[in-house]
Design a protein around this motif. Structure first.
Motif, mmCIF file in Angstrom:
data_model
loop_
_atom_site.group_PDB
_atom_site.id
_atom_site.type_symbol
_atom_site.label_atom_id
_atom_site.label_comp_id
_atom_site.label_asym_id
_atom_site.label_seq_id
_atom_site.Cartn_x
_atom_site.Cartn_y
_atom_site.Cartn_z
ATOM 1 N N VAL A 1 0.880 -1.075 -0.063
ATOM 2 C CA VAL A 1 0.072 -0.060 -0.067
ATOM 3 C C VAL A 1 0.836 1.542 0.142
ATOM 4 N N TRP A 2 1.717 1.184 0.774
ATOM 5 C CA TRP A 2 2.732 2.465 0.821
ATOM 6 C C TRP A 2 3.299 2.659 -0.639
ATOM 7 N N GLY A 3 3.909 1.688 -1.138
ATOM 8 C CA GLY A 3 4.386 1.788 -2.702
ATOM 9 C C GLY A 3 3.273 2.276 -3.504
ATOM 10 N N LEU A 4 1.871 1.790 -3.593
ATOM 11 C CA LEU A 4 0.836 2.239 -4.368
ATOM 12 C C LEU A 4 0.519 3.616 -4.118
ATOM 13 N N VAL A 5 0.713 4.224 -2.792
ATOM 14 C CA VAL A 5 0.199 5.431 -2.558
ATOM 15 C C VAL A 5 1.347 6.390 -2.873
ATOM 16 N N TYR A 6 2.721 6.017 -2.706
ATOM 17 C CA TYR A 6 3.671 6.932 -3.146
ATOM 18 C C TYR A 6 3.924 7.014 -4.613
ATOM 19 N N SER A 7 3.478 5.926 -5.195
ATOM 20 C CA SER A 7 3.699 5.858 -6.790
ATOM 21 C C SER A 7 2.385 6.711 -7.374
ATOM 22 N N ALA B 1 -2.889 4.842 -5.728
ATOM 23 C CA ALA B 1 -3.622 4.806 -4.734
ATOM 24 C C ALA B 1 -3.601 6.356 -3.988
ATOM 25 N N PRO B 2 -5.033 6.877 -3.544
ATOM 26 C CA PRO B 2 -4.975 8.185 -3.142
ATOM 27 C C PRO B 2 -4.249 8.395 -1.867
ATOM 28 N N ARG B 3 -3.614 9.557 -1.805
ATOM 29 C CA ARG B 3 -2.753 10.006 -0.475
ATOM 30 C C ARG B 3 -3.468 10.410 0.688
ATOM 31 N N GLY B 4 -4.636 10.291 0.654
ATOM 32 C CA GLY B 4 -5.515 10.794 2.048
ATOM 33 C C GLY B 4 -5.567 12.228 1.896
ATOM 34 N N LEU B 5 -6.119 12.661 3.030
ATOM 35 C CA LEU B 5 -6.368 14.321 3.128
ATOM 36 C C LEU B 5 -5.347 14.860 3.918
ATOM 37 N N GLY B 6 -4.703 15.953 3.462
ATOM 38 C CA GLY B 6 -3.719 16.754 4.464
ATOM 39 C C GLY B 6 -2.440 15.976 4.739
ATOM 40 N N ASP B 7 -2.466 16.076 6.253
ATOM 41 C CA ASP B 7 -1.399 15.268 6.863
ATOM 42 C C ASP B 7 -1.757 13.713 7.281
ATOM 43 N N SER B 8 -2.662 13.234 6.780
ATOM 44 C CA SER B 8 -3.252 12.108 7.398
ATOM 45 C C SER B 8 -2.488 11.045 6.695
ATOM 46 N N GLY C 1 0.111 9.131 6.613
ATOM 47 C CA GLY C 1 0.535 7.954 7.604
ATOM 48 C C GLY C 1 -0.559 6.985 7.958
ATOM 49 N N VAL C 2 -1.475 7.569 8.523
ATOM 50 C CA VAL C 2 -2.759 6.934 9.070
ATOM 51 C C VAL C 2 -3.501 6.057 7.802
ATOM 52 N N TRP C 3 -3.595 6.906 6.908
ATOM 53 C CA TRP C 3 -4.259 6.457 5.719
ATOM 54 C C TRP C 3 -3.815 5.026 5.196
ATOM 55 N N VAL C 4 -2.280 5.170 4.999
ATOM 56 C CA VAL C 4 -1.708 4.209 4.715
ATOM 57 C C VAL C 4 -1.720 2.607 5.412
ATOM 58 N N LEU D 1 -4.359 2.341 7.589
ATOM 59 C CA LEU D 1 -5.688 1.732 7.738
ATOM 60 C C LEU D 1 -6.032 0.991 6.588
ATOM 61 N N LEU D 2 -5.406 1.618 5.292
ATOM 62 C CA LEU D 2 -5.672 0.498 3.977
ATOM 63 C C LEU D 2 -5.205 -0.498 4.137
ATOM 64 N N ALA D 3 -3.879 -0.815 4.780
ATOM 65 C CA ALA D 3 -3.101 -1.993 4.784
ATOM 66 C C ALA D 3 -4.075 -3.004 5.607
ATOM 67 N N LEU D 4 -4.475 -2.359 6.812
ATOM 68 C CA LEU D 4 -5.296 -3.181 7.698
ATOM 69 C C LEU D 4 -6.579 -3.636 6.784
ATOM 70 N N VAL D 5 -7.367 -2.891 6.010
ATOM 71 C CA VAL D 5 -8.692 -3.278 5.326
ATOM 72 C C VAL D 5 -8.155 -4.320 4.413
ATOM 73 N N VAL D 6 -6.863 -4.147 3.678
ATOM 74 C CA VAL D 6 -6.483 -5.114 2.733
ATOM 75 C C VAL D 6 -6.017 -6.383 3.430
ATOM 76 N N SER D 7 -5.307 -6.449 4.400
ATOM 77 C CA SER D 7 -4.819 -7.565 5.029
ATOM 78 C C SER D 7 -5.947 -8.386 5.624
ATOM 79 N N ALA D 8 -6.855 -7.947 6.133
ATOM 80 C CA ALA D 8 -7.955 -8.611 6.902
ATOM 81 C C ALA D 8 -8.564 -9.767 6.185
ATOM 82 N N PRO D 9 -9.054 -9.615 5.011
ATOM 83 C CA PRO D 9 -9.565 -10.559 4.023
ATOM 84 C C PRO D 9 -8.709 -11.542 3.657
ATOM 85 N N ILE D 10 -7.355 -11.028 3.347
ATOM 86 C CA ILE D 10 -6.284 -12.120 2.898
ATOM 87 C C ILE D 10 -5.867 -12.965 3.935
ATOM 88 N N SER D 11 -5.891 -12.372 5.227
ATOM 89 C CA SER D 11 -5.583 -13.316 6.197
ATOM 90 C C SER D 11 -6.655 -14.309 6.550
#
Length: 99
Positions: free
Chosen positions: A19-25, A28-35, A37-40, A42-52
């Motif tokens: 997710v970090w790679g997708l956001v910085y490339s 994926a969207p960067r989030g709002l303002g200074d958020s 890190g939190v966005w990355v 949370l997005l990783a949590l949402v993606v990893s849960a169904p995979i796990s």
């Protein structure tokens, strides 16, 4: 149980890196303002849960069986201790009544 936890953590870290790679490339969207890190995270949590949930099904079943065995063992020990205490109490009352 530790194995399952480490495997789940590994999947989360892998998703976090992806997710970090997708956001910085810019894919994926960067989030709002200074958020960002939190966005990355949370997005990783949402993606990893169904995979796990899908990938670690067998390991989760093993961990669950281990927990059930441990709980049954503790319950049996508790019952044994309780019956031992009841026997000691009954013996003390019988001795008290005999005196």
């Amino acid at each position: 149980m530790l194995r399952y936890t480490l495997m789940r953590l590994g999947i989360f870290v892998g998703c976090l890196v992806a997710v970090w790679g997708l956001v910085y490339s810019g894919v994926a969207p960067r989030g709002l303002g200074d958020s960002n890190g939190v966005w990355v995270v949370l997005l990783a949590l949402v993606v990893s849960a169904p995979i796990s949930f899908v990938v670690l099904r067998k390991e989760r079943d093993r961990a669950s069986a281990q927990i059930v065995r441990k709980a049954e063992s503790l319950k049996a020990n508790f019952e044994a201790n309780r019956s031992q205490e009841d026997s000691a109490d009954d013996a003390a009352r019988a001795q008290e009544q005999a005196s």
